[in-house]
Design a protein around this motif. Sequence first.
Motif, PDB file in Angstrom:
ATOM      1  N   GLN A 101      28.622  52.662  41.373  1.00  0.00           N
ATOM      2  CA  GLN A 101      29.134  52.540  42.848  1.00  0.00           C
ATOM      3  C   GLN A 101      30.342  52.075  42.919  1.00  0.00           C
ATOM      4  OE1 GLN A 101      27.109  54.698  45.413  1.00  0.00           O
ATOM      5  NE2 GLN A 101      29.110  54.656  47.273  1.00  0.00           N
ATOM      6  N   ARG A 102      31.553  51.501  43.507  1.00  0.00           N
ATOM      7  CA  ARG A 102      32.741  51.512  44.001  1.00  0.00           C
ATOM      8  C   ARG A 102      33.285  51.920  45.031  1.00  0.00           C
ATOM      9  NH1 ARG A 102      35.623  50.242  38.517  1.00  0.00           N
ATOM     10  NH2 ARG A 102      33.742  48.738  37.437  1.00  0.00           N
ATOM     11  N   TRP A 103      33.598  50.715  45.715  1.00  0.00           N
ATOM     12  CA  TRP A 103      34.479  51.073  47.444  1.00  0.00           C
ATOM     13  C   TRP A 103      34.939  49.896  47.268  1.00  0.00           C
ATOM     14  CZ3 TRP A 103      28.956  49.791  47.214  1.00  0.00           C
ATOM     15  CH2 TRP A 103      28.475  49.582  47.317  1.00  0.00           C
ATOM     16  N   PRO A 104      35.810  50.341  48.306  1.00  0.00           N
ATOM     17  CA  PRO A 104      37.495  49.768  48.346  1.00  0.00           C
ATOM     18  C   PRO A 104      36.060  48.430  49.533  1.00  0.00           C
ATOM     19  CG  PRO A 104      38.160  51.126  49.414  1.00  0.00           C
ATOM     20  CD  PRO A 104      37.377  51.580  48.405  1.00  0.00           C
ATOM     21  N   ALA A 105      36.737  46.636  48.841  1.00  0.00           N
ATOM     22  CA  ALA A 105      36.583  45.121  50.187  1.00  0.00           C
ATOM     23  C   ALA A 105      37.347  44.660  50.174  1.00  0.00           C
ATOM     24  CB  ALA A 105      35.114  44.458  49.000  1.00  0.00           C
ATOM     25  N   PRO A 106      38.283  44.813  51.775  1.00  0.00           N
ATOM     26  CA  PRO A 106      39.655  44.381  52.173  1.00  0.00           C
ATOM     27  C   PRO A 106      38.616  43.177  52.415  1.00  0.00           C
ATOM     28  CG  PRO A 106      38.801  46.474  53.023  1.00  0.00           C
ATOM     29  CD  PRO A 106      37.644  46.135  52.433  1.00  0.00           C
ATOM     30  N   ALA A 107      39.842  41.875  51.822  1.00  0.00           N
ATOM     31  CA  ALA A 107      39.237  40.816  52.200  1.00  0.00           C
ATOM     32  C   ALA A 107      38.053  39.853  51.234  1.00  0.00           C
ATOM     33  CB  ALA A 107      39.474  40.269  53.590  1.00  0.00           C
ATOM     34  N   GLY A 108      37.861  40.725  50.460  1.00  0.00           N
ATOM     35  CA  GLY A 108      36.229  40.395  49.654  1.00  0.00           C
ATOM     36  C   GLY A 108      34.966  40.018  50.149  1.00  0.00           C
TER      37      GLY A 108
ATOM     38  N   THR B  69      38.112  52.833  40.979  1.00  0.00           N
ATOM     39  CA  THR B  69      37.793  52.561  42.980  1.00  0.00           C
ATOM     40  C   THR B  69      37.134  53.633  42.974  1.00  0.00           C
ATOM     41  OG1 THR B  69      40.624  52.743  43.784  1.00  0.00           O
ATOM     42  CG2 THR B  69      39.150  50.802  43.036  1.00  0.00           C
ATOM     43  N   GLU B  70      37.732  54.591  43.179  1.00  0.00           N
ATOM     44  CA  GLU B  70      37.707  55.768  43.837  1.00  0.00           C
ATOM     45  C   GLU B  70      35.945  55.975  43.556  1.00  0.00           C
ATOM     46  OE1 GLU B  70      40.485  55.776  42.026  1.00  0.00           O
ATOM     47  OE2 GLU B  70      41.769  56.407  43.332  1.00  0.00           O
TER      48      GLU B  70
ATOM     49  N   THR C  33      31.719  33.133  42.058  1.00  0.00           N
ATOM     50  CA  THR C  33      32.225  32.686  41.193  1.00  0.00           C
ATOM     51  C   THR C  33      33.762  32.272  40.639  1.00  0.00           C
ATOM     52  OG1 THR C  33      31.871  34.384  39.058  1.00  0.00           O
ATOM     53  CG2 THR C  33      30.302  33.219  39.387  1.00  0.00           C
ATOM     54  N   ASP C  34      33.761  32.361  39.402  1.00  0.00           N
ATOM     55  CA  ASP C  34      36.044  32.365  39.941  1.00  0.00           C
ATOM     56  C   ASP C  34      36.278  33.583  39.846  1.00  0.00           C
ATOM     57  OD1 ASP C  34      36.297  29.441  39.663  1.00  0.00           O
ATOM     58  OD2 ASP C  34      36.108  29.338  37.520  1.00  0.00           O
ATOM     59  N   SER C  35      35.713  34.881  39.386  1.00  0.00           N
ATOM     60  CA  SER C  35      35.825  35.704  39.243  1.00  0.00           C
ATOM     61  C   SER C  35      35.105  37.091  39.795  1.00  0.00           C
ATOM     62  CB  SER C  35      35.235  36.789  37.315  1.00  0.00           C
ATOM     63  OG  SER C  35      33.357  36.211  37.435  1.00  0.00           O
ATOM     64  N   GLU C  36      33.894  36.781  40.761  1.00  0.00           N
ATOM     65  CA  GLU C  36      33.510  37.918  41.348  1.00  0.00           C
ATOM     66  C   GLU C  36      32.867  36.982  42.705  1.00  0.00           C
ATOM     67  OE1 GLU C  36      30.823  40.457  38.786  1.00  0.00           O
ATOM     68  OE2 GLU C  36      29.491  38.924  38.446  1.00  0.00           O
ATOM     69  N   THR C  37      32.055  37.935  43.302  1.00  0.00           N
ATOM     70  CA  THR C  37      31.245  37.326  44.584  1.00  0.00           C
ATOM     71  C   THR C  37      29.761  37.955  44.694  1.00  0.00           C
ATOM     72  OG1 THR C  37      33.112  36.251  45.509  1.00  0.00           O
ATOM     73  CG2 THR C  37      31.031  36.688  46.744  1.00  0.00           C
ATOM     74  N   LEU C  38      28.912  37.456  44.633  1.00  0.00           N
ATOM     75  CA  LEU C  38      27.799  38.777  44.563  1.00  0.00           C
ATOM     76  C   LEU C  38      26.955  38.547  45.936  1.00  0.00           C
ATOM     77  CD1 LEU C  38      26.008  37.409  41.205  1.00  0.00           C
ATOM     78  CD2 LEU C  38      27.463  39.629  41.865  1.00  0.00           C
TER      79      LEU C  38
ATOM     80  N   ILE D  52      25.098  43.384  45.431  1.00  0.00           N
ATOM     81  CA  ILE D  52      27.222  44.264  45.402  1.00  0.00           C
ATOM     82  C   ILE D  52      28.362  42.823  44.490  1.00  0.00           C
ATOM     83  CG2 ILE D  52      28.905  45.169  46.568  1.00  0.00           C
ATOM     84  CD1 ILE D  52      26.827  45.636  48.815  1.00  0.00           C
ATOM     85  N   ALA D  53      28.524  43.434  43.478  1.00  0.00           N
ATOM     86  CA  ALA D  53      29.109  42.289  43.389  1.00  0.00           C
ATOM     87  C   ALA D  53      30.960  42.436  43.385  1.00  0.00           C
ATOM     88  CB  ALA D  53      29.593  42.138  42.116  1.00  0.00           C
ATOM     89  N   VAL D  54      31.613  42.204  43.933  1.00  0.00           N
ATOM     90  CA  VAL D  54      32.931  41.938  44.249  1.00  0.00           C
ATOM     91  C   VAL D  54      33.689  41.038  43.544  1.00  0.00           C
ATOM     92  CG1 VAL D  54      34.782  41.760  46.651  1.00  0.00           C
ATOM     93  CG2 VAL D  54      32.387  41.639  47.039  1.00  0.00           C
ATOM     94  N   THR D  55      34.667  42.100  43.445  1.00  0.00           N
ATOM     95  CA  THR D  55      35.785  40.974  43.005  1.00  0.00           C
ATOM     96  C   THR D  55      37.417  41.642  42.859  1.00  0.00           C
ATOM     97  OG1 THR D  55      34.736  41.887  40.212  1.00  0.00           O
ATOM     98  CG2 THR D  55      36.694  41.402  40.298  1.00  0.00           C
ATOM     99  N   GLY D  56      37.778  40.423  43.374  1.00  0.00           N
ATOM    100  CA  GLY D  56      39.259  41.087  44.776  1.00  0.00           C
ATOM    101  C   GLY D  56      38.892  41.503  45.498  1.00  0.00           C
ATOM    102  N   GLU D  57      39.486  43.350  45.664  1.00  0.00           N
ATOM    103  CA  GLU D  57      38.998  43.774  47.367  1.00  0.00           C
ATOM    104  C   GLU D  57      38.234  45.300  46.215  1.00  0.00           C
ATOM    105  OE1 GLU D  57      42.682  44.719  49.247  1.00  0.00           O
ATOM    106  OE2 GLU D  57      42.444  42.007  49.820  1.00  0.00           O
ATOM    107  N   SER D  58      37.457  44.950  45.444  1.00  0.00           N
ATOM    108  CA  SER D  58      36.833  45.883  44.887  1.00  0.00           C
ATOM    109  C   SER D  58      35.588  45.574  44.844  1.00  0.00           C
ATOM    110  CB  SER D  58      37.505  46.433  43.463  1.00  0.00           C
ATOM    111  OG  SER D  58      36.043  47.597  42.694  1.00  0.00           O
TER     112      SER D  58
END
Length: 204
Positions: free
Chosen positions: A131-138, A22-23, A157-162, A104-110
Amino acid sequence: MAQDRVEAVERALTILEAFDATEECFTLAELANATGFYKSTLLRLLGSLERFDYVQRGGDGRYRLGPTPWRLARRHLPSRRLEARVQPVLDALAAASGETATLIAVTGESAECRLVATPDSALRHELYPGQRWPAPAGVPTLDFAGGVMICRRVTSTDSETLWLAVSGPQGRLDSSSAEAHLDTALSKLSHRAVEVTPSTLSSP
């Protein structure tokens, strides 16, 4: 087989694997902790990786991935499909808004930047694919000094949100006009019949 191993290559690949986190940036000491290599060994390997643009060293001495991994990743069929379908919409969004446009793709809180288009402006928000960064609450809104990012969800989707996002300097980026530009971009994506599935919108 053991005799086919090239130690220097495996060490260089181990360094690249350390960036799958994530860094965004790492100090030499952090890379030493992540890889278990001596700093002197790291410096030699990082020098070679930097010459081929696999990594870049910032003015603060921290290392980040360079453009070469993303250039090679675009040769992968799903990424080429993604770029062909979505990049023109991002280019139009950046031109219309005058700001940086991002998928941007969000998986969990990333959160991970998948595609980006930048405006023809010296003062702009710099992002790059991968590039990645934290995504609190998705939610992928990225806080950065002097700037603001406005996001709109595309699909899940089941795995990620765009998400689509517009980002730029605070004070220049108007939230109401950014929302209108995002509405237009979402409509264009719908008209282009973009199939938002892991096979077409996932990174390789």
